[in-house]
Scaffold this active site. Structure first.
Site, PDB file in Angstrom:
ATOM      1  N   ASP A  22       0.586  -6.816  -4.954  1.00 61.45           N
ATOM      2  CA  ASP A  22       1.189  -6.212  -3.757  1.00 61.45           C
ATOM      3  C   ASP A  22       1.361  -7.207  -2.604  1.00 61.45           C
ATOM      4  OD1 ASP A  22       1.083  -3.851  -5.137  1.00 61.45           O
ATOM      5  OD2 ASP A  22      -0.750  -3.140  -4.162  1.00 61.45           O
TER       6      ASP A  22
HETATM    7  P1  NAP Z   1      -3.104  -5.712  -6.576  1.00 63.02           P
HETATM    8  O1  NAP Z   1      -1.799  -5.489  -5.912  1.00 63.02           O
HETATM    9  O2  NAP Z   1      -4.000  -4.550  -6.753  1.00 63.02           O
HETATM   10  O3  NAP Z   1      -2.797  -6.386  -7.989  1.00 63.02           O
HETATM   11  C1  NAP Z   1      -3.798  -6.888  -8.794  1.00 63.02           C
HETATM   12  C2  NAP Z   1      -3.166  -7.368 -10.076  1.00 63.02           C
HETATM   13  O4  NAP Z   1      -4.177  -8.028 -10.802  1.00 63.02           O
HETATM   14  C3  NAP Z   1      -2.638  -6.246 -10.948  1.00 63.02           C
HETATM   15  O5  NAP Z   1      -1.246  -6.165 -10.879  1.00 63.02           O
HETATM   16  C4  NAP Z   1      -3.160  -6.592 -12.362  1.00 63.02           C
HETATM   17  O6  NAP Z   1      -2.061  -6.738 -13.246  1.00 63.02           O
HETATM   18  C5  NAP Z   1      -3.848  -7.940 -12.165  1.00 63.02           C
HETATM   19  N1  NAP Z   1      -5.079  -8.039 -12.945  1.00 63.02           N
HETATM   20  C6  NAP Z   1      -6.039  -7.123 -13.118  1.00 63.02           C
HETATM   21  N2  NAP Z   1      -6.992  -7.574 -13.914  1.00 63.02           N
HETATM   22  C7  NAP Z   1      -6.626  -8.833 -14.275  1.00 63.02           C
HETATM   23  C8  NAP Z   1      -7.193  -9.817 -15.115  1.00 63.02           C
HETATM   24  N3  NAP Z   1      -8.363  -9.613 -15.763  1.00 63.02           N
HETATM   25  N4  NAP Z   1      -6.556 -10.990 -15.261  1.00 63.02           N
HETATM   26  C9  NAP Z   1      -5.379 -11.197 -14.631  1.00 63.02           C
HETATM   27  N5  NAP Z   1      -4.791 -10.304 -13.831  1.00 63.02           N
HETATM   28  C10 NAP Z   1      -5.415  -9.127 -13.665  1.00 63.02           C
HETATM   29  O7  NAP Z   1      -3.958  -6.835  -5.835  1.00 63.02           O
HETATM   30  P2  NAP Z   1      -3.694  -7.683  -4.515  1.00 63.02           P
HETATM   31  O8  NAP Z   1      -2.398  -8.409  -4.600  1.00 63.02           O
HETATM   32  O9  NAP Z   1      -4.943  -8.446  -4.320  1.00 63.02           O
HETATM   33  O10 NAP Z   1      -3.504  -6.591  -3.388  1.00 63.02           O
HETATM   34  C11 NAP Z   1      -4.543  -5.810  -2.907  1.00 63.02           C
HETATM   35  C12 NAP Z   1      -4.101  -4.358  -2.769  1.00 63.02           C
HETATM   36  O11 NAP Z   1      -5.242  -3.568  -2.421  1.00 63.02           O
HETATM   37  C13 NAP Z   1      -3.071  -4.159  -1.693  1.00 63.02           C
HETATM   38  O12 NAP Z   1      -2.199  -3.112  -2.027  1.00 63.02           O
HETATM   39  C14 NAP Z   1      -3.929  -3.747  -0.512  1.00 63.02           C
HETATM   40  O13 NAP Z   1      -3.242  -3.007   0.470  1.00 63.02           O
HETATM   41  C15 NAP Z   1      -4.971  -2.889  -1.208  1.00 63.02           C
HETATM   42  N6  NAP Z   1      -6.146  -2.752  -0.369  1.00 63.02           N
HETATM   43  C16 NAP Z   1      -6.921  -3.833  -0.108  1.00 63.02           C
HETATM   44  C17 NAP Z   1      -7.970  -3.727   0.768  1.00 63.02           C
HETATM   45  C18 NAP Z   1      -8.820  -4.901   1.138  1.00 63.02           C
HETATM   46  O14 NAP Z   1      -9.624  -4.770   2.035  1.00 63.02           O
HETATM   47  N7  NAP Z   1      -8.684  -6.041   0.502  1.00 63.02           N
HETATM   48  C19 NAP Z   1      -8.250  -2.510   1.354  1.00 63.02           C
HETATM   49  C20 NAP Z   1      -7.438  -1.413   1.054  1.00 63.02           C
HETATM   50  C21 NAP Z   1      -6.395  -1.559   0.179  1.00 63.02           C
HETATM   51  P3  NAP Z   1      -2.285  -6.534 -14.847  1.00 63.02           P
HETATM   52  O15 NAP Z   1      -2.864  -5.188 -14.984  1.00 63.02           O
HETATM   53  O16 NAP Z   1      -0.928  -6.676 -15.399  1.00 63.02           O
HETATM   54  O17 NAP Z   1      -3.201  -7.630 -15.272  1.00 63.02           O
END
Ligand code: NAP
Length: 461
Positions: free
Chosen positions: A382
């Protein structure tokens, strides 16, 4: 003598808490911050135990052992990726403790006036933090449905319950003889905590947890007034304000408003679809990816939640070392909400001893992507989605993102084409300059290292 000791220990603890927060705000001093906070808490406890009011050490030690028996396994058994829900549980316990002390004070001492007002405030926040945090824990742990549970006039119902609790609280303060009010008032606070959280989706839970942290802090501060403990007032105020600031930072990083988080049922977007032109993606083998990395002059690594899931941080450190040795300039771009909790990526990379001066915040590094040969996205999704910039219909529209798509070549390590947290497709993956590196992050990086190692053996040492 005891009085001086108590005063001194409280002062020392307060100073340590303040320094702890200051130090925790930068990765290079974060460890020192944690230690300062721990010592501060120890000093505060010792100071309190010598207090002349303490009459029953036995009970305190039983509570100490029960608490440790729950807390220590929690800390060791729950994985890093489950820290948000573990934090929610801690807040639940904190809220309950504060509310129970308020209740005991009410029944034991028949307080009046300002003390009673502080107890009412403390109990309201304590009980609602308790049930609210338990709900947040349940949602994050997926014991409860993560989607928002909504019904007609929900906000009106919630606000009426809160309103009724406040009216009863004020009544009690005005007429402390009406002790029957207290249990009803407490019940309403407990109910409000549940109702406040059920309409909020899993995606917003970490922000809500930061807010609940703030409530727990305020409740503790009110307790400080009720039992005349200055350290609690200070520590509660620090906790309350830092929790609040954190939730504001998180809302900004996701381009959301507070009211939208609390009343907008955001988690619904987890089922919505982004508009992406369906076309095939290009993928590459570890061998091809390794040769691109080796011939690059500058690489920006974008870590995300998947890196944490795969526990690939140590392998990533090896890759960093291997590339740096070959003269490649490797930097790390940290998005404020990458992963599942604030600072998640900083902690993860620090665990693998990746040098802090190679970590750059989003605003610092976003201009550098255009000059980078490779943006290597590892388990992030994301936070790299260009739809956030231009697609008004996208649920993440307006969220600041890392300019990964500006790099000359983009390589993405993830296991499949599955979406990330927001549940939407990422148009980055369909760009001509993007290569998908399909696989678990740890296995793929290991394969990359093997390839780089093979060629590195031929290099003069
Ligand atoms: P993300 O959008 O959740 O994407 C994580 C990606 O990691 C997934 O598409 C998944 O794809 C891949 N993944 C999972 N396991 C894996 C593995 N073992 N090896 C390789 N890839 C793997 O993560 P992000 O880009 O870090 O974004 C964070 C999200 O969380 C945002 O939407 C944010 O708004 C939300 N959020 C974060 C917080 C915070 O405090 N950090 C708080 C609230 C909300 P596959 O399944 O294809 O592997």
């Amino acid at each position: 003598m005891a009085e001086t000791f108590i005063r001194f220990s409280y002062l020392l603890a307060a100073v340590l808490f303040i320094f702890s927060l200051k130090w925790m705000s930068a990765p290079s001093t974060a460890r020192r911050g944690v230690v300062a906070g721990e010592i501060g808490m120890l000093v505060a406890i010792v100071g309190t135990l010598v207090h002349h009011d303490v009459v029953n050490y036995q009970l305190i030690f039983i509570a100490f052992f029960v608490g440790s028996a729950i807390g220590v396994p929690l800390a060791y058994l729950m994985p890093m990726t489950a820290v948000p829900q573990r934090t929610a549980l801690s807040h639940a316990f904190g809220g309950l403790a504060v509310a129970l002390i308020g209740t005991a004070k009410f029944y034991q001492h028949a307080p009046q006036g300002f003390t009673l007002a502080a107890i009412v405030f403390e109990t309201l926040l304590g009980f609602l933090t308790f049930t609210g945090s338990l709900m947040a824990f349940g949602k994050l742990q997926e014991i409860l449905p993560t989607r928002p549970i909504v019904y007609r006039n929900q906000n009106v119902v919630n606000l009426s319950i809160l309103g009724a609790a406040v009216v009863l609280g004020v009544w009690l303060i005005a007429d402390p003889q009406q002790t029957w009010i207290f249990p009803i008032f407490s019940g309403l606070a407990l109910l409000f905590g549940v109702l406040l959280i059920i309409p909020i989706g899993g995606a917003d839970m970490p922000t809500v947890i930061a807010l609940l942290n703030s409530y727990a802090g305020l409740a503790a501060s009110a307790m400080g007034f009720a039992i005349d403990n200055k350290l609690l007032i200070i520590a509660g105020a620090l906790d309350g304000s830092s929790g609040f600031i954190l939730s504001v930072i998180m809302c900004r990083a996701m381009n959301r408003s507070f009211t939208n988080v609390l009343f907008g049922a955001f988690g619904q977007l987890q089922v919505s679809e982004g508009k992406v032109e369906q076309k095939p993606v290009r993928s590459a083998t570890p061998e091809e990816a390794a040769s691109i990395l080796e011939s690059a002059r500058s690489v920006i690594v974008v870590p995300g939640y998947g890196l944490a899931v795969a526990q690939a941080q140590h392998k990533l450190r090896e890759l960093f070392d291997a590339l740096t040795r070959r003269g490649v300039d490797v930097k790390f771009a940290i998005h404020p909400v990458a992963g599942r909790m604030p600072g998640h990526m900083n902690v993860l990379l620090a665990e693998a001893d990746i040098p802090y001066d190679r970590l750059f915040e989003m605003d610092e590094i976003n201009g550098d992507f255009a000059q980078a040969d490779v943006a290597l996205v590892i388990g992030a999704n994301d936070v790299t989605n260009p739809a956030a910039r231009h697609d008004k219909s996208s649920p993440i529209y307006g969220m600041p993102i890392l300019n990964t798509d500006h790099a000359r070549t983009v390589m993405v390590i993830k296991r499949s084409m599955n979406p990330g947290f927001a549940g939407i497709e990422n148009e980055l993956y369909y760009m001509d300059k993007t290569l998908m590196l399909f696989g678990d992050a740890k296995s793929f990086i290991t394969a990359l290292l093997k390839e780089i190692g093979m060629t590195a053996n031929a290099l003069p040492k």
